[in-house]
Design a protein around this motif. Structure first.
Motif, PDB file in Angstrom:
ATOM      1  N   ASP A   1       0.832  -1.201   0.000  1.00 22.47           N
ATOM      2  CA  ASP A   1       0.000   0.000   0.000  1.00 22.47           C
ATOM      3  C   ASP A   1       0.866   1.250   0.000  1.00 22.47           C
ATOM      4  O   ASP A   1       1.938   1.278   0.610  1.00 22.47           O
ATOM      5  CB  ASP A   1      -0.898   0.052   1.244  1.00 22.47           C
ATOM      6  N   ASP A   2       0.365   2.281  -0.658  1.00 16.72           N
ATOM      7  CA  ASP A   2       0.981   3.598  -0.647  1.00 16.72           C
ATOM      8  C   ASP A   2      -0.043   4.593  -0.120  1.00 16.72           C
ATOM      9  O   ASP A   2      -0.884   5.080  -0.870  1.00 16.72           O
ATOM     10  CB  ASP A   2       1.434   3.987  -2.052  1.00 16.72           C
ATOM     11  N   GLY A   3      -0.014   4.835   1.198  1.00 22.15           N
ATOM     12  CA  GLY A   3      -0.977   5.755   1.785  1.00 22.15           C
ATOM     13  C   GLY A   3      -2.413   5.331   1.585  1.00 22.15           C
ATOM     14  O   GLY A   3      -3.292   6.172   1.373  1.00 22.15           O
ATOM     15  N   GLY A   4      -2.679   4.046   1.629  1.00 25.20           N
ATOM     16  CA  GLY A   4      -4.033   3.543   1.435  1.00 25.20           C
ATOM     17  C   GLY A   4      -4.332   3.145   0.003  1.00 25.20           C
ATOM     18  O   GLY A   4      -5.343   2.489  -0.266  1.00 25.20           O
ATOM     19  N   ARG A   5      -3.487   3.534  -0.948  1.00 23.17           N
ATOM     20  CA  ARG A   5      -3.668   3.130  -2.349  1.00 23.17           C
ATOM     21  C   ARG A   5      -2.965   1.802  -2.566  1.00 23.17           C
ATOM     22  O   ARG A   5      -1.771   1.678  -2.314  1.00 23.17           O
ATOM     23  CB  ARG A   5      -3.096   4.214  -3.287  1.00 23.17           C
ATOM     24  N   ARG A   6      -3.701   0.814  -3.012  1.00 24.47           N
ATOM     25  CA  ARG A   6      -3.135  -0.516  -3.211  1.00 24.47           C
ATOM     26  C   ARG A   6      -2.278  -0.526  -4.475  1.00 24.47           C
ATOM     27  O   ARG A   6      -2.775  -0.376  -5.577  1.00 24.47           O
ATOM     28  CB  ARG A   6      -4.257  -1.550  -3.288  1.00 24.47           C
ATOM     29  N   LEU A   7      -0.973  -0.728  -4.281  1.00 29.36           N
ATOM     30  CA  LEU A   7      -0.055  -0.771  -5.404  1.00 29.36           C
ATOM     31  C   LEU A   7       0.109  -2.171  -5.970  1.00 29.36           C
ATOM     32  O   LEU A   7       0.319  -2.347  -7.169  1.00 29.36           O
ATOM     33  CB  LEU A   7       1.329  -0.257  -4.977  1.00 29.36           C
ATOM     34  N   TYR A   8       0.036  -3.155  -5.080  1.00 30.07           N
ATOM     35  CA  TYR A   8       0.296  -4.527  -5.518  1.00 30.07           C
ATOM     36  C   TYR A   8      -0.482  -5.473  -4.620  1.00 30.07           C
ATOM     37  O   TYR A   8      -0.582  -5.257  -3.409  1.00 30.07           O
ATOM     38  CB  TYR A   8       1.785  -4.845  -5.432  1.00 30.07           C
ATOM     39  N   GLU A   9      -0.986  -6.522  -5.226  1.00 33.64           N
ATOM     40  CA  GLU A   9      -1.766  -7.496  -4.478  1.00 33.64           C
ATOM     41  C   GLU A   9      -1.612  -8.856  -5.142  1.00 33.64           C
ATOM     42  O   GLU A   9      -1.911  -9.020  -6.322  1.00 33.64           O
ATOM     43  CB  GLU A   9      -3.238  -7.061  -4.467  1.00 33.64           C
ATOM     44  N   ARG A  10      -1.145  -9.801  -4.369  1.00 29.94           N
ATOM     45  CA  ARG A  10      -0.993 -11.170  -4.861  1.00 29.94           C
ATOM     46  C   ARG A  10      -1.535 -12.112  -3.799  1.00 29.94           C
ATOM     47  O   ARG A  10      -1.012 -12.171  -2.689  1.00 29.94           O
ATOM     48  CB  ARG A  10       0.480 -11.474  -5.159  1.00 29.94           C
ATOM     49  N   THR A  11      -2.567 -12.843  -4.124  1.00 27.24           N
ATOM     50  CA  THR A  11      -3.271 -13.765  -3.218  1.00 27.24           C
ATOM     51  C   THR A  11      -3.327 -13.223  -1.788  1.00 27.24           C
ATOM     52  O   THR A  11      -2.834 -13.863  -0.861  1.00 27.24           O
ATOM     53  CB  THR A  11      -2.641 -15.169  -3.245  1.00 27.24           C
ATOM     54  N   PRO A  12      -3.908 -12.046  -1.582  1.00 27.96           N
ATOM     55  CA  PRO A  12      -3.873 -11.415  -0.255  1.00 27.96           C
ATOM     56  C   PRO A  12      -4.610 -12.192   0.824  1.00 27.96           C
ATOM     57  O   PRO A  12      -4.342 -12.001   2.006  1.00 27.96           O
ATOM     58  CB  PRO A  12      -4.541 -10.058  -0.496  1.00 27.96           C
ATOM     59  N   ASP A  13      -5.529 -13.074   0.413  1.00 30.55           N
ATOM     60  CA  ASP A  13      -6.321 -13.818   1.393  1.00 30.55           C
ATOM     61  C   ASP A  13      -5.877 -15.265   1.541  1.00 30.55           C
ATOM     62  O   ASP A  13      -6.567 -16.069   2.175  1.00 30.55           O
ATOM     63  CB  ASP A  13      -7.802 -13.760   1.010  1.00 30.55           C
ATOM     64  N   ALA A  14      -4.715 -15.599   0.968  1.00 29.01           N
ATOM     65  CA  ALA A  14      -4.179 -16.944   1.159  1.00 29.01           C
ATOM     66  C   ALA A  14      -3.835 -17.134   2.633  1.00 29.01           C
ATOM     67  O   ALA A  14      -3.159 -16.310   3.247  1.00 29.01           O
ATOM     68  CB  ALA A  14      -2.940 -17.136   0.288  1.00 29.01           C
ATOM     69  N   SER A  15      -4.312 -18.237   3.215  1.00 30.21           N
ATOM     70  CA  SER A  15      -4.089 -18.527   4.629  1.00 30.21           C
ATOM     71  C   SER A  15      -2.790 -19.325   4.756  1.00 30.21           C
ATOM     72  O   SER A  15      -2.732 -20.501   4.401  1.00 30.21           O
ATOM     73  CB  SER A  15      -5.271 -19.326   5.187  1.00 30.21           C
ATOM     74  N   LEU A  16      -1.747 -18.668   5.254  1.00 27.20           N
ATOM     75  CA  LEU A  16      -0.404 -19.237   5.243  1.00 27.20           C
ATOM     76  C   LEU A  16       0.222 -19.219   6.631  1.00 27.20           C
ATOM     77  O   LEU A  16      -0.198 -18.459   7.509  1.00 27.20           O
ATOM     78  CB  LEU A  16       0.488 -18.431   4.290  1.00 27.20           C
ATOM     79  N   LEU A  17       1.240 -20.049   6.803  1.00 25.32           N
ATOM     80  CA  LEU A  17       2.033 -20.009   8.031  1.00 25.32           C
ATOM     81  C   LEU A  17       2.702 -18.638   8.136  1.00 25.32           C
ATOM     82  O   LEU A  17       3.468 -18.251   7.250  1.00 25.32           O
ATOM     83  CB  LEU A  17       3.105 -21.090   7.997  1.00 25.32           C
ATOM     84  N   PRO A  18       2.445 -17.902   9.230  1.00 25.83           N
ATOM     85  CA  PRO A  18       3.038 -16.566   9.338  1.00 25.83           C
ATOM     86  C   PRO A  18       4.370 -16.526  10.069  1.00 25.83           C
ATOM     87  O   PRO A  18       5.045 -15.497  10.064  1.00 25.83           O
ATOM     88  CB  PRO A  18       1.982 -15.806  10.143  1.00 25.83           C
ATOM     89  N   ALA A  19       4.740 -17.631  10.734  1.00 28.30           N
ATOM     90  CA  ALA A  19       5.915 -17.632  11.615  1.00 28.30           C
ATOM     91  C   ALA A  19       5.795 -16.450  12.585  1.00 28.30           C
ATOM     92  O   ALA A  19       4.705 -16.150  13.061  1.00 28.30           O
ATOM     93  CB  ALA A  19       7.202 -17.619  10.810  1.00 28.30           C
ATOM     94  N   SER A  20       6.889 -15.747  12.833  1.00 26.80           N
ATOM     95  CA  SER A  20       6.864 -14.692  13.851  1.00 26.80           C
ATOM     96  C   SER A  20       6.149 -13.418  13.413  1.00 26.80           C
ATOM     97  O   SER A  20       6.010 -12.495  14.221  1.00 26.80           O
ATOM     98  CB  SER A  20       8.301 -14.351  14.281  1.00 26.80           C
ATOM     99  N   ASN A  21       5.689 -13.349  12.168  1.00 26.10           N
ATOM    100  CA  ASN A  21       4.834 -12.221  11.800  1.00 26.10           C
ATOM    101  C   ASN A  21       3.547 -12.229  12.619  1.00 26.10           C
ATOM    102  O   ASN A  21       2.884 -11.204  12.761  1.00 26.10           O
ATOM    103  CB  ASN A  21       4.504 -12.260  10.306  1.00 26.10           C
ATOM    104  N   LEU A  22       3.217 -13.401  13.185  1.00 24.75           N
ATOM    105  CA  LEU A  22       2.047 -13.487  14.058  1.00 24.75           C
ATOM    106  C   LEU A  22       2.188 -12.577  15.277  1.00 24.75           C
ATOM    107  O   LEU A  22       1.187 -12.134  15.847  1.00 24.75           O
ATOM    108  CB  LEU A  22       1.846 -14.938  14.519  1.00 24.75           C
ATOM    109  N   LYS A  23       3.420 -12.276  15.674  1.00 21.00           N
ATOM    110  CA  LYS A  23       3.630 -11.413  16.836  1.00 21.00           C
ATOM    111  C   LYS A  23       3.031 -10.021  16.640  1.00 21.00           C
ATOM    112  O   LYS A  23       2.753  -9.323  17.618  1.00 21.00           O
ATOM    113  CB  LYS A  23       5.115 -11.313  17.155  1.00 21.00           C
ATOM    114  N   LEU A  24       2.843  -9.595  15.393  1.00 21.77           N
ATOM    115  CA  LEU A  24       2.172  -8.316  15.148  1.00 21.77           C
ATOM    116  C   LEU A  24       0.730  -8.360  15.639  1.00 21.77           C
ATOM    117  O   LEU A  24       0.229  -7.387  16.223  1.00 21.77           O
ATOM    118  CB  LEU A  24       2.215  -7.974  13.664  1.00 21.77           C
TER     119      LEU A  24
END
Length: 466
Positions: free
Chosen positions: A87-110
């Protein structure tokens, strides 16, 4: 009316055609000395809209470069098991399978951090207490209880010094011993007793891979955690079999080193409610604890704070109930939870799942998002990114939460572009044939984002005098 109706689409079409050519062509040669021919710009020429042209070309090149990065043959099966949103200030610049349910590893800490900050508040502190009978003539009749308050960073200076990345944030157990002496304690007749009753006694999440424990990825959980509940760390980490007793034994040694006579051996048990509070020490603020958790990807801190979430709502301090609080809190933020599955707060469990859409939404919309972004490590500077991006344009410009498990890589954060903008992004990749490819990929993606828009400046696209 007909002319006015079609003028704007025609102009935009011209912009798109020229932009496509600019985005895909190779850079022009700089070897010729022939002066450029004068340009005559028609009324609807894209050269009369340099900012629009620059943006379109930049967007096209960004998509091309990110598509190429994610299609790299080296990634193997991971080419079809990934997601990326930018995203660029709320404008979506790029999107690739954004709703794919994947292993997040430590990104889950967010996600864990967002809920902790929202429920506990960034200014909250966790208190460790020393309780017992008030000293008479320096003597304490009976034991002193060391009562754990859930501080995940309580420890000693030698343990803190053992970490590769310095300085290591910690709450000094030595300082607490000094406060006991200052309270007038010179003799303890009943020994030191560790109290870990604030949380349950489940040490590890049952579904974790056994090597997480054997390889010391994380120590045993306890409301009275000292030195991550390791009793030794050189040449290898050895976990405490009974964390509360081990903490009491260490505190006994610290008191004796300060001239306090302590009778008997260390033990564990609950402090009587009527016992007096003789000394206390507070943790860093919850905001600072979450920052440490994100910056260092501290699994112990994540799991301890999850238990605290349950305790604060009246529970017994369990991981299962704490994670229910996390999900409930994220739902209250109106975040896109489809595809989310969690059993721990650290992201160690291989049944955890999240989407890039959710991770980016947390970073952009969580109530305490300023604390989240403040805690993200900086490329080539600190935390889990200290060793990465050296020599890259992204060094010092990218701050993001890393994630790594076998075959899994993640990177979610902010990229300060060379043009002065800020992009928010989330990348997850599963099925990597080699773990080193995770670092390779997110360094490549990070560089692409920081260089955006990789085109001439708008002023260089404009025709003089137009």
């Amino acid at each position: 009316m007909g002319l006015r109706r079609h003028a704007l689409p025609a102009g935009l079409a011209a912009v798109a055609l020229v932009a496509g050519a600019l985005a895909l062509r190779a850079p022009a040669s700089h070897g010729s000395t022939r002066p450029p021919a004068a340009l005559a710009a028609p009324v609807l020429s894209p050269r009369r809209a340099p900012e629009t042209l620059s943006r379109v070309v930049g967007d096209l090149r960004l998509r091309r470069d990110l598509d190429a990065a994610l299609a790299d043959p080296q990634l193997g099966a991971a080419r079809s098991a990934n997601c990326l949103v930018v995203d660029d200030g709320g404008r979506r610049l790029y999107e690739r399978t954004p709703d794919a349910s994947l292993l997040p590893a430590s990104n889950l800490k967010l996600l864990t951090g967002a809920a902790i900050l929202d429920r506990l508040g960034p200014g909250t502190r966790l208190r460790t207490e020393v309780r017992g009978a008030r000293p008479a003539g320096g003597n304490v009749d009976g034991p002193l209880w060391l009562v754990g308050g859930g501080d995940p960073l309580l420890g000693t200076a030698d343990f803190a010094a053992s970490f590769e990345r310095q300085p290591r944030q910690f709450t000094s157990l030595e300082a607490l011993a000094d406060r006991v002496v200052k309270a007038g304690v010179r003799h303890v007749s009943g020994g030191i007793v560790g109290d870990e009753t604030r949380y349950d006694r489940e040490r590890y999440v049952p579904t974790w891979i056994p090597s997480y424990v054997s390889d010391s990825e994380i120590g045993p959980a306890s409301a009275l955690t000292v030195n991550d509940n390791f009793v030794a760390w050189h040449p290898r980490h050895i976990a405490a079999a009974a964390p509360a007793t081990a903490a009491a034994a260490l505190f006994t040694a610290l008191l004796r080193a300060r001239g306090v006579d302590v009778d008997g051996s260390a033990a564990e048990g609950a402090a009587p409610p009527a016992s007096a509070r003789l000394a206390t020490i507070d943790s860093a603020t919850v905001g600072e604890l979450v920052g440490e958790m994100l910056r260092e990807s501290d699994n112990q801190t994540a799991e301890m704070l999850v238990k605290e979430l349950d305790r604060r709502r009246g529970g017994r301090g369990s991981t299962v109930n704490g994670m229910a609080v996390v999900r409930s809190d994220l739902a209250s933020m109106d975040l896109p939870l489809a595809g989310l599955a969690t059993v721990d707060g650290s992201g160690l469990d291989r049944s955890d799942r999240a989407t890039c859409r959710l991770l980016l939404s947390v970073l952009e919309h969580a109530p305490e998002r300023a604390w989240l972004t403040r805690g993200l490590p900086v490329a080539a500077h600190d935390g889990t990114l200290a060793r990465h991006f050296h020599g890259s344009v992204a060094a010092g410009r990218l701050r993001a939460k890393t994630g790594s498990l076998k075959g899994v890589a993640g990177l979610t954060g902010l990229a300060a572009t060379v043009r002065g903008g800020t992009l928010a992004f989330s990348l997850l990749v599963n099925g990597l044939p080699h773990d080193e490819l995770g670092v390779y990929l997110y360094e490549k993606v990070g560089g692409i984002l920081v260089r955006y828009p990789d085109v001439p400046k708008p002023a260089q696209l404009a025709v003089p005098g137009t």
